[in-house]
Design a protein around this motif. Structure first.
Motif, PDB file in Angstrom:
ATOM      1  N   ASN A  44      42.746  35.494  35.652  1.00  0.00           N
ATOM      2  CA  ASN A  44      43.641  34.482  35.071  1.00  0.00           C
ATOM      3  C   ASN A  44      44.003  34.803  33.629  1.00  0.00           C
ATOM      4  O   ASN A  44      45.145  34.611  33.212  1.00  0.00           O
ATOM      5  CB  ASN A  44      43.009  33.086  35.152  1.00  0.00           C
ATOM      6  N   GLU A  45      43.044  35.306  32.863  1.00  0.00           N
ATOM      7  CA  GLU A  45      43.316  35.663  31.470  1.00  0.00           C
ATOM      8  C   GLU A  45      44.299  36.829  31.379  1.00  0.00           C
ATOM      9  O   GLU A  45      45.190  36.834  30.524  1.00  0.00           O
ATOM     10  CB  GLU A  45      42.022  36.004  30.741  1.00  0.00           C
ATOM     11  N   VAL A  46      44.155  37.801  32.260  1.00  0.00           N
ATOM     12  CA  VAL A  46      45.076  38.938  32.258  1.00  0.00           C
ATOM     13  C   VAL A  46      46.474  38.475  32.660  1.00  0.00           C
ATOM     14  O   VAL A  46      47.473  38.866  32.055  1.00  0.00           O
ATOM     15  CB  VAL A  46      44.577  40.077  33.167  1.00  0.00           C
ATOM     16  N   TYR A  47      46.540  37.620  33.669  1.00  0.00           N
ATOM     17  CA  TYR A  47      47.836  37.075  34.077  1.00  0.00           C
ATOM     18  C   TYR A  47      48.477  36.308  32.920  1.00  0.00           C
ATOM     19  O   TYR A  47      49.677  36.448  32.668  1.00  0.00           O
ATOM     20  CB  TYR A  47      47.685  36.180  35.306  1.00  0.00           C
ATOM     21  N   ASP A  48      47.679  35.537  32.204  1.00  0.00           N
ATOM     22  CA  ASP A  48      48.198  34.805  31.051  1.00  0.00           C
ATOM     23  C   ASP A  48      48.722  35.763  29.972  1.00  0.00           C
ATOM     24  O   ASP A  48      49.742  35.488  29.334  1.00  0.00           O
ATOM     25  CB  ASP A  48      47.131  33.882  30.463  1.00  0.00           C
ATOM     26  N   LEU A  49      48.023  36.886  29.778  1.00  0.00           N
ATOM     27  CA  LEU A  49      48.505  37.893  28.818  1.00  0.00           C
ATOM     28  C   LEU A  49      49.853  38.461  29.250  1.00  0.00           C
ATOM     29  O   LEU A  49      50.751  38.637  28.425  1.00  0.00           O
ATOM     30  CB  LEU A  49      47.497  39.047  28.703  1.00  0.00           C
ATOM     31  N   ILE A  50      49.982  38.748  30.533  1.00  0.00           N
ATOM     32  CA  ILE A  50      51.242  39.309  31.048  1.00  0.00           C
ATOM     33  C   ILE A  50      52.366  38.290  30.893  1.00  0.00           C
ATOM     34  O   ILE A  50      53.465  38.626  30.446  1.00  0.00           O
ATOM     35  CB  ILE A  50      51.080  39.753  32.517  1.00  0.00           C
ATOM     36  N   LYS A  51      52.095  37.047  31.256  1.00  0.00           N
ATOM     37  CA  LYS A  51      53.100  35.986  31.125  1.00  0.00           C
ATOM     38  C   LYS A  51      53.487  35.767  29.671  1.00  0.00           C
ATOM     39  O   LYS A  51      54.662  35.554  29.372  1.00  0.00           O
ATOM     40  CB  LYS A  51      52.560  34.665  31.680  1.00  0.00           C
ATOM     41  N   ALA A  52      52.504  35.796  28.796  1.00  0.00           N
ATOM     42  CA  ALA A  52      52.756  35.510  27.382  1.00  0.00           C
ATOM     43  C   ALA A  52      53.645  36.558  26.725  1.00  0.00           C
ATOM     44  O   ALA A  52      54.291  36.269  25.717  1.00  0.00           O
ATOM     45  CB  ALA A  52      51.432  35.402  26.624  1.00  0.00           C
ATOM     46  N   PRO A  55      59.760  37.994  27.947  1.00  0.00           N
ATOM     47  CA  PRO A  55      60.253  38.993  28.880  1.00  0.00           C
ATOM     48  C   PRO A  55      59.920  40.408  28.407  1.00  0.00           C
ATOM     49  O   PRO A  55      59.906  40.676  27.213  1.00  0.00           O
ATOM     50  CB  PRO A  55      61.756  38.775  28.865  1.00  0.00           C
ATOM     51  N   TRP A  56      59.633  41.239  29.347  1.00  0.00           N
ATOM     52  CA  TRP A  56      59.349  42.639  29.066  1.00  0.00           C
ATOM     53  C   TRP A  56      60.669  43.389  28.980  1.00  0.00           C
ATOM     54  O   TRP A  56      61.596  43.122  29.742  1.00  0.00           O
ATOM     55  CB  TRP A  56      58.498  43.235  30.180  1.00  0.00           C
ATOM     56  N   GLU A  57      60.727  44.333  28.067  1.00  0.00           N
ATOM     57  CA  GLU A  57      61.939  45.141  27.956  1.00  0.00           C
ATOM     58  C   GLU A  57      62.141  45.960  29.225  1.00  0.00           C
ATOM     59  O   GLU A  57      63.257  46.131  29.693  1.00  0.00           O
ATOM     60  CB  GLU A  57      61.851  46.068  26.743  1.00  0.00           C
ATOM     61  N   ASP A  58      61.053  46.465  29.777  1.00  0.00           N
ATOM     62  CA  ASP A  58      61.111  47.219  31.024  1.00  0.00           C
ATOM     63  C   ASP A  58      60.448  46.379  32.112  1.00  0.00           C
ATOM     64  O   ASP A  58      59.223  46.281  32.180  1.00  0.00           O
ATOM     65  CB  ASP A  58      60.401  48.565  30.866  1.00  0.00           C
ATOM     66  N   ARG A  59      61.246  45.764  32.934  1.00  0.00           N
ATOM     67  CA  ARG A  59      60.720  44.870  33.975  1.00  0.00           C
ATOM     68  C   ARG A  59      59.890  45.614  35.006  1.00  0.00           C
ATOM     69  O   ARG A  59      59.054  45.015  35.679  1.00  0.00           O
ATOM     70  CB  ARG A  59      61.867  44.126  34.638  1.00  0.00           C
ATOM     71  N   ASP A  60      60.129  46.907  35.162  1.00  0.00           N
ATOM     72  CA  ASP A  60      59.329  47.682  36.111  1.00  0.00           C
ATOM     73  C   ASP A  60      57.861  47.721  35.680  1.00  0.00           C
ATOM     74  O   ASP A  60      56.969  47.696  36.524  1.00  0.00           O
ATOM     75  CB  ASP A  60      59.859  49.112  36.254  1.00  0.00           C
ATOM     76  N   VAL A  61      57.601  47.770  34.390  1.00  0.00           N
ATOM     77  CA  VAL A  61      56.221  47.769  33.893  1.00  0.00           C
ATOM     78  C   VAL A  61      55.575  46.423  34.194  1.00  0.00           C
ATOM     79  O   VAL A  61      54.443  46.361  34.679  1.00  0.00           O
ATOM     80  CB  VAL A  61      56.157  48.089  32.381  1.00  0.00           C
ATOM     81  N   ALA A  89      55.848  38.066  40.612  1.00  0.00           N
ATOM     82  CA  ALA A  89      56.403  39.407  40.859  1.00  0.00           C
ATOM     83  C   ALA A  89      57.723  39.325  41.616  1.00  0.00           C
ATOM     84  O   ALA A  89      58.671  40.057  41.314  1.00  0.00           O
ATOM     85  CB  ALA A  89      55.396  40.256  41.635  1.00  0.00           C
ATOM     86  N   LEU A  90      57.808  38.443  42.585  1.00  0.00           N
ATOM     87  CA  LEU A  90      59.036  38.330  43.379  1.00  0.00           C
ATOM     88  C   LEU A  90      60.200  37.800  42.549  1.00  0.00           C
ATOM     89  O   LEU A  90      61.357  38.049  42.884  1.00  0.00           O
ATOM     90  CB  LEU A  90      58.792  37.474  44.613  1.00  0.00           C
ATOM     91  N   GLN A  91      59.901  37.112  41.459  1.00  0.00           N
ATOM     92  CA  GLN A  91      60.958  36.674  40.541  1.00  0.00           C
ATOM     93  C   GLN A  91      61.580  37.854  39.805  1.00  0.00           C
ATOM     94  O   GLN A  91      62.663  37.737  39.237  1.00  0.00           O
ATOM     95  CB  GLN A  91      60.412  35.665  39.528  1.00  0.00           C
ATOM     96  N   LEU A  92      60.881  38.980  39.817  1.00  0.00           N
ATOM     97  CA  LEU A  92      61.370  40.181  39.119  1.00  0.00           C
ATOM     98  C   LEU A  92      62.172  41.096  40.037  1.00  0.00           C
ATOM     99  O   LEU A  92      62.474  42.219  39.661  1.00  0.00           O
ATOM    100  CB  LEU A  92      60.184  40.952  38.527  1.00  0.00           C
ATOM    101  N   GLU A  93      62.510  40.609  41.222  1.00  0.00           N
ATOM    102  CA  GLU A  93      63.311  41.430  42.130  1.00  0.00           C
ATOM    103  C   GLU A  93      64.567  41.877  41.394  1.00  0.00           C
ATOM    104  O   GLU A  93      65.261  41.061  40.780  1.00  0.00           O
ATOM    105  CB  GLU A  93      63.690  40.643  43.382  1.00  0.00           C
ATOM    106  N   LYS A 108      69.383  51.907  34.758  1.00  0.00           N
ATOM    107  CA  LYS A 108      68.287  51.445  35.596  1.00  0.00           C
ATOM    108  C   LYS A 108      68.329  49.932  35.751  1.00  0.00           C
ATOM    109  O   LYS A 108      67.942  49.392  36.766  1.00  0.00           O
ATOM    110  CB  LYS A 108      66.954  51.891  34.997  1.00  0.00           C
ATOM    111  N   ARG A 109      68.814  49.231  34.766  1.00  0.00           N
ATOM    112  CA  ARG A 109      68.909  47.769  34.820  1.00  0.00           C
ATOM    113  C   ARG A 109      69.981  47.331  35.811  1.00  0.00           C
ATOM    114  O   ARG A 109      69.871  46.311  36.439  1.00  0.00           O
ATOM    115  CB  ARG A 109      69.222  47.204  33.450  1.00  0.00           C
ATOM    116  N   ILE A 110      71.060  48.088  35.910  1.00  0.00           N
ATOM    117  CA  ILE A 110      72.170  47.730  36.778  1.00  0.00           C
ATOM    118  C   ILE A 110      71.901  48.201  38.211  1.00  0.00           C
ATOM    119  O   ILE A 110      72.159  47.489  39.167  1.00  0.00           O
ATOM    120  CB  ILE A 110      73.486  48.322  36.243  1.00  0.00           C
ATOM    121  N   HIS A 111      71.352  49.378  38.359  1.00  0.00           N
ATOM    122  CA  HIS A 111      71.015  49.935  39.670  1.00  0.00           C
ATOM    123  C   HIS A 111      69.501  49.983  39.773  1.00  0.00           C
ATOM    124  O   HIS A 111      68.860  50.850  39.200  1.00  0.00           O
ATOM    125  CB  HIS A 111      71.619  51.335  39.831  1.00  0.00           C
ATOM    126  N   PRO A 112      68.911  49.045  40.498  1.00  0.00           N
ATOM    127  CA  PRO A 112      67.458  48.930  40.556  1.00  0.00           C
ATOM    128  C   PRO A 112      66.781  50.210  41.029  1.00  0.00           C
ATOM    129  O   PRO A 112      67.315  50.942  41.849  1.00  0.00           O
ATOM    130  CB  PRO A 112      67.225  47.801  41.551  1.00  0.00           C
TER     131      PRO A 112
END
Length: 153
Positions: A44-52, A55-61, A89-93, A108-112
């Motif tokens: 849960n703490e790691v998930y909170d770090l990721i959420k916090a 937005p990530w500049e590179d959504r793939d990461v 994760a599915l929100q990042l489709e 890469k942003r335009i063509h997944p």
């Protein structure tokens, strides 16, 4: 104030990204029996770090971290957090964000990327496992698990 990893809390986004990546790797390595981290954060703490750090500049990461963490959650039979991670994760489709990011001219942003779809496929498979493990034979849950498996194809 110190965070779980013992660092002073700072608003630097790059530092926050690094913390989320390191925490994910720590929790992954903790399960292999070789590494011992006395201050390893929880799922849960790691998930909170990721959420916090969104937005990530590179959504793939971000997608890779969520998928990796979800795999750990399923292995540890933490199906509630696994389902939460899958939803994130599915929100990042890529199709959900293809036209929303006009600030970068990165193709890469335009063509997944193929990698993103492979990670999403793995996420759906793990989601199916999580739902199946908690279904208790109920038809609606079994149908959700089948749908998740189907979406992984």
């Amino acid at each position: 104030a110190r965070d779980t990893l013992g660092h002073e809390n700072q608003a630097d986004p790059q530092l926050s990204h690094c913390r989320a990546i390191v925490a994910t790797e720590m929790i992954e390595k903790l399960g292999n029996g070789i590494w011992d981290f006395p201050n390893c954060p929880s799922l849960n703490e790691v998930y909170d770090l990721i959420k916090a750090t969104s937005p990530w500049e590179d959504r793939d990461v971000e997608l890779e971290l969520l998928t990796k963490l979800m795999g750990i959650a399923v292995t540890q039979k933490e199906y509630g957090i696994a389902t939460t991670l899958a939803e994130a994760a599915l929100q990042l489709e890529p199709s959900n964000h293809a036209h929303q990011d006009h600030t970068h001219q990165n193709q890469k942003r335009i063509h997944p990327s193929v990698m993103a779809y492979e990670l999403l496929s793995h996420t759906c498979c793990l989601l199916g496992q999580s739902i199946e493990a908690t279904a208790n034979g109920g038809r609606p849950q079994v149908e959700k698990a089948i749908e998740a498996y189907f979406n992984s194809a």
